[in-house]
Motif scaffolding. Structure first.
Motif, PDB file in Angstrom:
ATOM      1  N   PRO A 145      26.936 -48.627  85.420  1.00 46.85           N
ATOM      2  CA  PRO A 145      26.167 -47.516  84.833  1.00 46.85           C
ATOM      3  C   PRO A 145      24.797 -47.392  85.487  1.00 46.85           C
ATOM      4  CG  PRO A 145      26.195 -49.420  83.354  1.00 46.85           C
ATOM      5  CD  PRO A 145      27.147 -49.737  84.472  1.00 46.85           C
ATOM      6  N   GLN A 146      24.308 -46.178  85.508  1.00 47.81           N
ATOM      7  CA  GLN A 146      22.970 -45.911  86.014  1.00 47.81           C
ATOM      8  C   GLN A 146      22.008 -46.026  84.828  1.00 47.81           C
ATOM      9  OE1 GLN A 146      20.057 -45.813  87.512  1.00 47.81           O
ATOM     10  NE2 GLN A 146      21.052 -44.832  89.288  1.00 47.81           N
ATOM     11  N   HIS A 147      21.279 -47.129  84.783  1.00 49.14           N
ATOM     12  CA  HIS A 147      20.455 -47.418  83.612  1.00 49.14           C
ATOM     13  C   HIS A 147      19.247 -46.490  83.490  1.00 49.14           C
ATOM     14  CE1 HIS A 147      22.797 -50.958  82.618  1.00 49.14           C
ATOM     15  NE2 HIS A 147      22.669 -51.412  83.864  1.00 49.14           N
ATOM     16  N   LEU A 148      18.873 -45.832  84.563  1.00 51.94           N
ATOM     17  CA  LEU A 148      17.756 -44.897  84.464  1.00 51.94           C
ATOM     18  C   LEU A 148      18.107 -43.665  83.633  1.00 51.94           C
ATOM     19  CD1 LEU A 148      16.133 -44.842  88.030  1.00 51.94           C
ATOM     20  CD2 LEU A 148      15.162 -45.777  85.933  1.00 51.94           C
ATOM     21  N   ARG A 149      19.374 -43.384  83.479  1.00 51.58           N
ATOM     22  CA  ARG A 149      19.796 -42.236  82.673  1.00 51.58           C
ATOM     23  C   ARG A 149      19.757 -42.633  81.200  1.00 51.58           C
ATOM     24  NH1 ARG A 149      21.731 -38.362  86.136  1.00 51.58           N
ATOM     25  NH2 ARG A 149      22.687 -39.081  88.089  1.00 51.58           N
ATOM     26  N   SER A 150      18.562 -42.769  80.677  1.00 53.04           N
ATOM     27  CA  SER A 150      18.356 -43.235  79.307  1.00 53.04           C
ATOM     28  C   SER A 150      16.955 -42.836  78.863  1.00 53.04           C
ATOM     29  CB  SER A 150      18.506 -44.761  79.235  1.00 53.04           C
ATOM     30  OG  SER A 150      17.557 -45.392  80.078  1.00 53.04           O
ATOM     31  N   TRP A 151      16.641 -43.097  77.613  1.00 47.74           N
ATOM     32  CA  TRP A 151      15.330 -42.740  77.085  1.00 47.74           C
ATOM     33  C   TRP A 151      14.217 -43.502  77.795  1.00 47.74           C
ATOM     34  CZ3 TRP A 151      12.589 -46.789  75.068  1.00 47.74           C
ATOM     35  CH2 TRP A 151      13.316 -47.918  74.683  1.00 47.74           C
ATOM     36  N   TRP A 152      14.472 -44.759  78.117  1.00 48.71           N
ATOM     37  CA  TRP A 152      13.401 -45.534  78.750  1.00 48.71           C
ATOM     38  C   TRP A 152      13.222 -45.144  80.217  1.00 48.71           C
ATOM     39  CZ3 TRP A 152      14.166 -48.498  83.025  1.00 48.71           C
ATOM     40  CH2 TRP A 152      15.461 -48.937  83.301  1.00 48.71           C
ATOM     41  N   GLY A 153      14.330 -44.752  80.880  1.00 48.97           N
ATOM     42  CA  GLY A 153      14.215 -44.295  82.257  1.00 48.97           C
ATOM     43  C   GLY A 153      13.414 -42.999  82.345  1.00 48.97           C
ATOM     44  N   ILE A 154      13.696 -42.050  81.432  1.00 48.08           N
ATOM     45  CA  ILE A 154      12.947 -40.792  81.398  1.00 48.08           C
ATOM     46  C   ILE A 154      11.478 -41.065  81.104  1.00 48.08           C
ATOM     47  CG2 ILE A 154      12.687 -38.618  80.146  1.00 48.08           C
ATOM     48  CD1 ILE A 154      15.720 -38.660  79.676  1.00 48.08           C
ATOM     49  N   SER A 155      11.217 -41.949  80.134  1.00 49.62           N
ATOM     50  CA  SER A 155       9.837 -42.265  79.764  1.00 49.62           C
ATOM     51  C   SER A 155       9.088 -42.906  80.926  1.00 49.62           C
ATOM     52  CB  SER A 155       9.818 -43.205  78.551  1.00 49.62           C
ATOM     53  OG  SER A 155      10.493 -42.642  77.446  1.00 49.62           O
ATOM     54  N   MET A 156       9.735 -43.831  81.622  1.00 51.19           N
ATOM     55  CA  MET A 156       9.068 -44.523  82.716  1.00 51.19           C
ATOM     56  C   MET A 156       8.689 -43.558  83.832  1.00 51.19           C
ATOM     57  SD  MET A 156      10.416 -47.663  85.115  1.00 51.19           S
ATOM     58  CE  MET A 156      11.533 -46.611  86.044  1.00 51.19           C
ATOM     59  N   LEU A 157       9.618 -42.705  84.244  1.00 52.01           N
ATOM     60  CA  LEU A 157       9.331 -41.796  85.360  1.00 52.01           C
ATOM     61  C   LEU A 157       8.308 -40.737  84.973  1.00 52.01           C
ATOM     62  CD1 LEU A 157      12.706 -41.272  87.229  1.00 52.01           C
ATOM     63  CD2 LEU A 157      11.029 -43.094  87.378  1.00 52.01           C
ATOM     64  N   MET A 158       8.359 -40.244  83.734  1.00 46.89           N
ATOM     65  CA  MET A 158       7.332 -39.286  83.315  1.00 46.89           C
ATOM     66  C   MET A 158       5.967 -39.968  83.219  1.00 46.89           C
ATOM     67  SD  MET A 158       9.004 -36.530  80.669  1.00 46.89           S
ATOM     68  CE  MET A 158       9.110 -37.668  79.289  1.00 46.89           C
ATOM     69  N   GLY A 159       5.951 -41.233  82.814  1.00 47.28           N
ATOM     70  CA  GLY A 159       4.688 -41.966  82.769  1.00 47.28           C
ATOM     71  C   GLY A 159       4.081 -42.116  84.146  1.00 47.28           C
ATOM     72  N   ILE A 160       4.911 -42.422  85.137  1.00 47.35           N
ATOM     73  CA  ILE A 160       4.425 -42.525  86.515  1.00 47.35           C
ATOM     74  C   ILE A 160       3.982 -41.151  87.033  1.00 47.35           C
ATOM     75  CG2 ILE A 160       5.146 -43.017  88.888  1.00 47.35           C
ATOM     76  CD1 ILE A 160       6.999 -45.181  87.732  1.00 47.35           C
ATOM     77  N   GLN A 161       4.749 -40.116  86.708  1.00 47.16           N
ATOM     78  CA  GLN A 161       4.451 -38.768  87.191  1.00 47.16           C
ATOM     79  C   GLN A 161       3.093 -38.276  86.697  1.00 47.16           C
ATOM     80  OE1 GLN A 161       7.018 -36.758  88.841  1.00 47.16           O
ATOM     81  NE2 GLN A 161       5.571 -35.118  89.243  1.00 47.16           N
TER      82      GLN A 161
END
Length: 569
Positions: A145-161
């Motif tokens: 599974p692609q673990h980034l496809r989750s609530w924490w993956g979305i949160s992490m990338l938006m936080g970096i963005q």
């Protein structure tokens, strides 16, 4: 009465006074009409539904699930953005680390790269089909599974963005600190840690809270990252739920999406009000001078190493993974000297007509929007700075609204506004590039206005007064003195608008139609259609274009007043 006439004062009885009401009408049309039309539609009852469209959406479980997901991901992303942005600002602004210009440029890069490209680069870095990980024999087994496809993956990338947004705001607060108080504390024997803990952070408290609100509103309206990571696993936030409702195209679609847009708009408005509240309570600034530079001593190399590793992890390595994925013939093939191929670039540039069309559309839209906005914002900046009034302050607040609300909300508002042909001329903008251009003009007006207004505030009015004493009229003073001196700032504003608009997805995702694709839409559609290698190749070209534009802005920074280029001192 004085307030109502303040719009006319700049030109007095000169025939050119017609310019001011024209600008007023343009601003009101771009900033006020779309939100007003959206609100009217949301309050309209559906046929056969006594509760109305808004009540229907409030009773829907999917609405509350998406709202909860939005608040969760935006909240976690905000925490990460504030932590990263504040730490980077304290380190870069307050210490004596070397090569500050380079670090600032690299810190700003994630914000300038489109969110869909950010999501794609991280997907190519962490997935089982990653060409880079396969080359290093670190890829997880196929089918994992692609673990980034989750609530924490979305949160992490938006936080970096959005961390650069917080960095910019905190940096501004740190530069404006009353340095005489801090120097007095140092002379009294306070250590650097005590100064940061007991003076700098408390003085920046309201600024930090305002920055938190900015990061939250930005994360709430982010579409590219939740769309790339969340839609494939049916994890919806409010922007992607609106996109899904638009794609379903049912009989009640417009009423449903307008109601959802009002919900996300109300949440965003709370964040905007909080930001303005805390910004208004910022402490008085100190005297101008050289910025603080705490000596790190032997820890300077450790701090620079930490900065290097952070930039490497969140910027460089994902981009390397993206480039690696664009250099293989198909996903799942490890990158090596035997498998490296430019086939994706060849196909994108010479065999995919949609690529040339998307590049042309994006450049045309971004170029037109930046040029038109520069022509509007030059006289507007003069009006706001030279003739301050309550009505002008209200006008400035209206200009900020389309940029403050999430992009999907503005897109839905524009669809509702132009769903029918324009009165009198009976011309429709729906399904055309003109609709996207209108949305860009509305959304990015404040981006173009801020640097021009900042430059105008630093322009000495004595030049105009001398010209007036020599008999020069209002229009000649503008033409021969004001506008030429504002030209570098106007060009910088145009570049900023072009840089943001050329890769835009949040607005154009709902407004595009066949033949009117933009670069952001192209990347999203290619990845959604399984053409990941082609999508990676287009993304690499976009990143290259962003880098070139940022370098041009950086070079221009030496010729414009302070504050025009946001990441330059």
């Amino acid at each position: 009465m004085a307030t109502s006439l303040s719009f006319w004062r700049p030109f007095g009885r000169n025939p050119a006074s017609i310019l001011t009401p024209v600008l007023l009408c343009l601003v009101l049309a771009l900033a006020l009409l779309p939100p007003a039309r959206l609100l009217i539609m949301a309050m309209t009852d559906l046929p056969g539904d006594d509760g109305g469209a808004m009540w229907s959406m409030l009773r829907s479980a999917s609405t509350w699930r998406a709202t909860g997901n939005s608040l969760l991901t935006a909240g976690l992303a905000t925490l990460l953005s504030v932590l990263l942005g504040t730490t980077l600002a304290l380190l870069v602004v307050l210490t004596d680390i070397r090569a500050k210009g380079f670090w600032v440029f690299m810190i700003m890069l994630p914000m300038m790269i489109p969110p869909q490209v950010t999501a794609l680069s991280w997907l190519q870095l962490s997935g089982p089909g990653s060409a880079l990980l396969q080359m290093l024999h670190l890829a997880p087994p196929l089918g994992s599974p692609q673990h980034l496809r989750s609530w924490w993956g979305i949160s992490m990338l938006m936080g970096i963005q959005h961390a650069p947004l917080v960095y910019l705001a905190v940096r501004g607060s740190l530069i404006a600190l009353p340095k005489e108080l801090i120097e007095a504390a140092r002379l009294a024997g306070a250590s650097q840690r005590d100064v940061v803990r007991d003076m700098i952070l408390p003085l920046c408290r309201n600024g930090l809270l305002a920055d938190t609100a900015i990061a939250f509103v930005s994360a709430l309206g982010n579409f590219g990252i939740p769309a790339m990571l969340g839609i494939p696993v049916s994890y919806y936030v409010l922007p992607t739920l609106i996109y899904q409702k638009m794609a379903d195209f049912g009989p009640d679609m417009l009423a449903d999406v307008s109601s959802l847009s009002v919900i996300i708009g109300v949440i965003a408005l709370v964040g905007v009000v909080a930001q303005q509240h805390f910004s208004s309570r910022m402490p008085l600034t100190g005297m101008p001078g050289s910025p603080l530079a705490f000596s790190l001593g032997a820890r300077r190399r450790l701090a620079e190493l930490a900065l290097f590793l952070l930039v490497l992890a969140i910027v460089v390595v994902p981009l390397i993974a993206l480039i690696s994925s664009s250099l293989v013939a198909a996903m799942g093939i490890p990158l090596s000297l035997d498998t490296v191929s430019l086939q994706a670039y060849w196909q994108i540039l010479f065999h995919q007509s949609v690529t040339f069309r998307a590049f042309s559309n994006s450049i045309l839209l971004a170029g037109s929007a930046s040029l038109i906005l520069a022509c509007i914002c030059l006289p507007l900046a003069y009006l706001f700075v030279r003739f301050p009034s309550r009505s002008n302050a209200l006008l400035q607040g209206l200009i900020d609204i389309p940029y403050a609300i999430p992009g999907v909300v503005l897109a839905v508002a524009c669809i509702l506004l132009f769903a029918r042909p324009l009165p009198l001329i009976q011309v429709t903008l729906y399904g055309t590039l003109g609709l996207i251009l209108f949305a860009y003009l509305s959304r990015f007006m404040t981006v173009c206005l801020k640097p021009i207004q900042s430059s105008m505030q630093q322009l000495d009015p004595a030049l105009e007064e001398a010209a007036q004493l020599c008999g020069a009229g209002p229009m000649r003073r503008l033409r021969d003195i004001v506008f030429p001196l504002l030209a570098p700032a106007a060009f910088a504003g145009m570049l900023l608008v072009f840089l943001i608009a050329v890769n835009e997805l949040t607005v154009s995702a709902l407004l595009w139609s066949a033949g009117n694709e933009t670069l952001g839409v192209l990347v999203f559609n290619l990845d959604d259609g399984g053409e990941t290698v082609l999508s990676s190749a287009v993304s690499v070209l976009i990143v290259l274009m962003v880098l070139i534009l940022m370098l041009c802005l950086n070079a221009l920074g030496r010729r414009v007043p302070q504050g025009v280029i946001p990441w330059r001192n």
